[in-house]
Enzyme design. Structure first.
Site, PDB file in Angstrom:
ATOM      1  N   LYS A  53     -12.187 -80.568  17.546  1.00  0.00           N
ATOM      2  CA  LYS A  53     -13.437 -80.021  18.074  1.00  0.00           C
ATOM      3  C   LYS A  53     -14.066 -80.960  19.108  1.00  0.00           C
ATOM      4  O   LYS A  53     -14.724 -80.518  20.049  1.00  0.00           O
ATOM      5  CB  LYS A  53     -14.401 -79.714  16.928  1.00  0.00           C
ATOM      6  CG  LYS A  53     -13.896 -78.587  16.019  1.00  0.00           C
ATOM      7  CD  LYS A  53     -13.784 -77.279  16.785  1.00  0.00           C
ATOM      8  CE  LYS A  53     -13.272 -76.119  15.980  1.00  0.00           C
ATOM      9  NZ  LYS A  53     -13.244 -74.852  16.733  1.00  0.00           N
ATOM     10  N   TYR A 104      -9.567 -81.791  12.100  1.00  0.00           N
ATOM     11  CA  TYR A 104     -10.457 -80.740  12.617  1.00  0.00           C
ATOM     12  C   TYR A 104     -11.537 -81.350  13.520  1.00  0.00           C
ATOM     13  O   TYR A 104     -11.775 -80.874  14.635  1.00  0.00           O
ATOM     14  CB  TYR A 104     -11.089 -79.990  11.438  1.00  0.00           C
ATOM     15  CG  TYR A 104     -12.064 -78.915  11.833  1.00  0.00           C
ATOM     16  CD1 TYR A 104     -11.620 -77.654  12.228  1.00  0.00           C
ATOM     17  CD2 TYR A 104     -13.440 -79.131  11.787  1.00  0.00           C
ATOM     18  CE1 TYR A 104     -12.518 -76.649  12.574  1.00  0.00           C
ATOM     19  CE2 TYR A 104     -14.339 -78.135  12.134  1.00  0.00           C
ATOM     20  CZ  TYR A 104     -13.879 -76.895  12.527  1.00  0.00           C
ATOM     21  OH  TYR A 104     -14.775 -75.907  12.873  1.00  0.00           O
ATOM     22  N   ASN A 129     -12.346 -68.586  20.289  1.00  0.00           N
ATOM     23  CA  ASN A 129     -13.006 -68.747  18.989  1.00  0.00           C
ATOM     24  C   ASN A 129     -12.027 -69.073  17.858  1.00  0.00           C
ATOM     25  O   ASN A 129     -12.390 -69.771  16.903  1.00  0.00           O
ATOM     26  CB  ASN A 129     -13.770 -67.448  18.684  1.00  0.00           C
ATOM     27  CG  ASN A 129     -14.212 -67.345  17.248  1.00  0.00           C
ATOM     28  OD1 ASN A 129     -15.176 -67.990  16.847  1.00  0.00           O
ATOM     29  ND2 ASN A 129     -13.497 -66.552  16.444  1.00  0.00           N
ATOM     30  N   GLY A 175     -15.572 -63.514  10.573  1.00  0.00           N
ATOM     31  CA  GLY A 175     -16.650 -64.500  10.746  1.00  0.00           C
ATOM     32  C   GLY A 175     -17.400 -64.424  12.072  1.00  0.00           C
ATOM     33  O   GLY A 175     -17.903 -63.375  12.486  1.00  0.00           O
ATOM     34  N   ILE A 176     -17.473 -65.567  12.734  1.00  0.00           N
ATOM     35  CA  ILE A 176     -18.233 -65.685  13.985  1.00  0.00           C
ATOM     36  C   ILE A 176     -17.617 -64.797  15.075  1.00  0.00           C
ATOM     37  O   ILE A 176     -18.327 -64.170  15.865  1.00  0.00           O
ATOM     38  CB  ILE A 176     -18.269 -67.168  14.431  1.00  0.00           C
ATOM     39  CG1 ILE A 176     -19.121 -67.986  13.450  1.00  0.00           C
ATOM     40  CG2 ILE A 176     -18.776 -67.305  15.852  1.00  0.00           C
ATOM     41  CD1 ILE A 176     -19.003 -69.506  13.614  1.00  0.00           C
ATOM     42  N   THR A 191     -19.131 -68.167   6.633  1.00  0.00           N
ATOM     43  CA  THR A 191     -18.019 -67.282   7.036  1.00  0.00           C
ATOM     44  C   THR A 191     -16.856 -67.497   6.068  1.00  0.00           C
ATOM     45  O   THR A 191     -16.841 -68.476   5.313  1.00  0.00           O
ATOM     46  CB  THR A 191     -17.514 -67.630   8.457  1.00  0.00           C
ATOM     47  OG1 THR A 191     -16.866 -68.911   8.400  1.00  0.00           O
ATOM     48  CG2 THR A 191     -18.618 -67.666   9.488  1.00  0.00           C
TER      49      THR A 191
HETATM   50  P1  NAP Z   1     -12.740 -67.530  10.349  1.00  0.00           P
HETATM   51  O1  NAP Z   1     -13.651 -66.643   9.575  1.00  0.00           O
HETATM   52  O2  NAP Z   1     -11.610 -68.194   9.658  1.00  0.00           O
HETATM   53  O3  NAP Z   1     -12.149 -66.701  11.568  1.00  0.00           O
HETATM   54  C1  NAP Z   1     -11.167 -67.265  12.391  1.00  0.00           C
HETATM   55  C2  NAP Z   1     -10.191 -66.171  12.765  1.00  0.00           C
HETATM   56  O4  NAP Z   1      -9.165 -66.770  13.605  1.00  0.00           O
HETATM   57  C3  NAP Z   1      -9.465 -65.581  11.560  1.00  0.00           C
HETATM   58  O5  NAP Z   1      -9.390 -64.171  11.669  1.00  0.00           O
HETATM   59  C4  NAP Z   1      -8.084 -66.210  11.660  1.00  0.00           C
HETATM   60  O6  NAP Z   1      -7.060 -65.413  11.085  1.00  0.00           O
HETATM   61  C5  NAP Z   1      -7.908 -66.304  13.152  1.00  0.00           C
HETATM   62  N1  NAP Z   1      -6.834 -67.223  13.529  1.00  0.00           N
HETATM   63  C6  NAP Z   1      -6.378 -68.314  12.875  1.00  0.00           C
HETATM   64  N2  NAP Z   1      -5.340 -68.845  13.523  1.00  0.00           N
HETATM   65  C7  NAP Z   1      -5.126 -68.082  14.620  1.00  0.00           C
HETATM   66  C8  NAP Z   1      -4.190 -68.112  15.691  1.00  0.00           C
HETATM   67  N3  NAP Z   1      -3.228 -69.044  15.754  1.00  0.00           N
HETATM   68  N4  NAP Z   1      -4.272 -67.174  16.653  1.00  0.00           N
HETATM   69  C9  NAP Z   1      -5.222 -66.209  16.617  1.00  0.00           C
HETATM   70  N5  NAP Z   1      -6.122 -66.108  15.614  1.00  0.00           N
HETATM   71  C10 NAP Z   1      -6.083 -67.044  14.632  1.00  0.00           C
HETATM   72  O7  NAP Z   1     -13.569 -68.674  11.109  1.00  0.00           O
HETATM   73  P2  NAP Z   1     -15.137 -68.827  11.500  1.00  0.00           P
HETATM   74  O8  NAP Z   1     -15.808 -69.609  10.458  1.00  0.00           O
HETATM   75  O9  NAP Z   1     -15.690 -67.532  11.925  1.00  0.00           O
HETATM   76  O10 NAP Z   1     -15.005 -69.800  12.739  1.00  0.00           O
HETATM   77  C11 NAP Z   1     -14.921 -69.319  14.060  1.00  0.00           C
HETATM   78  C12 NAP Z   1     -15.016 -70.493  15.012  1.00  0.00           C
HETATM   79  O11 NAP Z   1     -16.239 -71.206  14.777  1.00  0.00           O
HETATM   80  C13 NAP Z   1     -13.901 -71.519  14.849  1.00  0.00           C
HETATM   81  O12 NAP Z   1     -13.577 -72.060  16.112  1.00  0.00           O
HETATM   82  C14 NAP Z   1     -14.541 -72.573  13.971  1.00  0.00           C
HETATM   83  O13 NAP Z   1     -13.924 -73.830  14.101  1.00  0.00           O
HETATM   84  C15 NAP Z   1     -15.940 -72.568  14.538  1.00  0.00           C
HETATM   85  N6  NAP Z   1     -16.935 -73.140  13.614  1.00  0.00           N
HETATM   86  C16 NAP Z   1     -17.186 -72.527  12.430  1.00  0.00           C
HETATM   87  C17 NAP Z   1     -18.134 -73.102  11.592  1.00  0.00           C
HETATM   88  C18 NAP Z   1     -18.482 -72.489  10.273  1.00  0.00           C
HETATM   89  O14 NAP Z   1     -19.265 -73.115   9.541  1.00  0.00           O
HETATM   90  N7  NAP Z   1     -17.963 -71.332   9.916  1.00  0.00           N
HETATM   91  C19 NAP Z   1     -18.789 -74.267  11.962  1.00  0.00           C
HETATM   92  C20 NAP Z   1     -18.499 -74.845  13.178  1.00  0.00           C
HETATM   93  C21 NAP Z   1     -17.561 -74.257  14.011  1.00  0.00           C
HETATM   94  P3  NAP Z   1      -6.620 -65.726   9.552  1.00  0.00           P
HETATM   95  O15 NAP Z   1      -7.844 -65.495   8.720  1.00  0.00           O
HETATM   96  O16 NAP Z   1      -5.518 -64.758   9.310  1.00  0.00           O
HETATM   97  O17 NAP Z   1      -6.199 -67.170   9.553  1.00  0.00           O
END
Ligand code: NAP
Length: 255
Positions: A157, A153, A89, A16-17, A190
């Protein structure tokens, strides 16, 4: 080459991000340490960057482990002679209202999302205080407004948002050339969003998507690259007068 000569570590960089940020910073000349709890995905992202002529190194890292944070930062300093940027992240995003969240589930969200960011920031400040650097904590729109279906969550945040300001003010007061800022994505397409929606009942998922899209003035979900470009800006010297600030990237959602 806005990141030329800089070393950047991005947690949760395998998806993702985080993945888009690793790619974007590497395109601009950074050496990127891609960490993730899923080593396969960190290796996939690092391989892609290296194959395109960039510099990336994958590492297994669970952000909830204190000793692992200390060891990781030491290893990076030894291997790359410094650390200029940390992007906290990695996060988990389970659903659950205030009524249906167990204490164990509540704690596991705070452990990854809040304790992970705290420990990463603390270790990076220690490593960066001589030469300076930029720490970017990924919060969310839901750290500014509440989401009834994601109580734990949203709380995590919100904590990241204010913790970032406390850390930024500490660094400024101590005279460290370290900037600490938070990024607040809206709804970004994502794997995390896909799996969150997959946990919901069909009716709940439909209502959730309709409510989200109806609330986004720009009429679309964001792309990981939209957020990665903001992270690049905060990582680079172009944002040198920004600390303790909030960069909202959400198509106008909370405006
Ligand atoms: P994502 O695709 O789930 O990517 C997060 C990554 O972090 C995954 O590879 C995950 O591995 C890994 N992870 C989970 N637990 C972990 C740990 N304990 N130690 C190390 N790595 C770990 O998420 P994303 O949507 O890109 O989000 C990235 C950030 O943006 C997050 O902080 C999220 O809260 C924030 N955000 C996202 C959105 C959105 O709409 N996507 C909106 C607002 C904020 P696994 O897949 O194996 O669990």
């Amino acid at each position: 080459m806005r990141m030329s000569g800089k070393v950047a570590l991005i947690t949760g960089g395998g998806s993702g991000i985080g993945e888009a940020s690793c790619q974007r910073l590497a395109q601009e000349g950074a050496t990127v340490i891609v960490t993730d709890i899923n080593l396969d995905s960190a290796e996939r992202v690092a391989d892609a960057i290296n194959n395109e002529g960039g510099q990336a190194c994958p590492k297994y890292h669970d952000v909830t482990k204190e000793k692992a944070w200390v060891a990781l930062i030491d290893e990076v300093i030894d291997q790359f002679a410094g650390l200029d940027v940390l992007v906290n992240n990695a996060a988990i995003a389970p659903t659950g209202s205030v009524e249906d969240t167990s204490l164990d589930d509540w704690r596991s969200v705070q452990q990854v999302n809040v304790e992970g960011v705290f420990m990463g920031t603390r270790e990076a400040v220690k490593a960066m205080k001589e030469k300076g650097g930029s720490i970017i904590n990924i919060s969310s729109d839901l750290g500014i407004i509440g989401e009834p279906t994601m109580a734990a969550y949203s709380t995590s945040k919100g904590a990241i948002r204010v913790f970032t300001k406390a850390a930024a003010l500490h660094c400024a007061r101590e005279g460290y050339a370290i900037r600490v800022n938070s990024v607040h994505p809206g709804f970004i397409d994502t794997p995390a969003v896909t799996s969150t929606v997959a946990e919901m009942s069909e009716d709940m998922a439909k209502a959730f998507r309709e409510r989200i899209l109806a609330g986004i003035p720009m009429g679309r979900m964001g792309r990981p690259l939209d957020v990665a470009n903001g992270i690049l800006f905060l990582s680079s010297d172009e944002s040198s007068y920004m600390t303790g600030s909030e960069l909202v990237i959400d198509g106008g959602f909370i405006a």
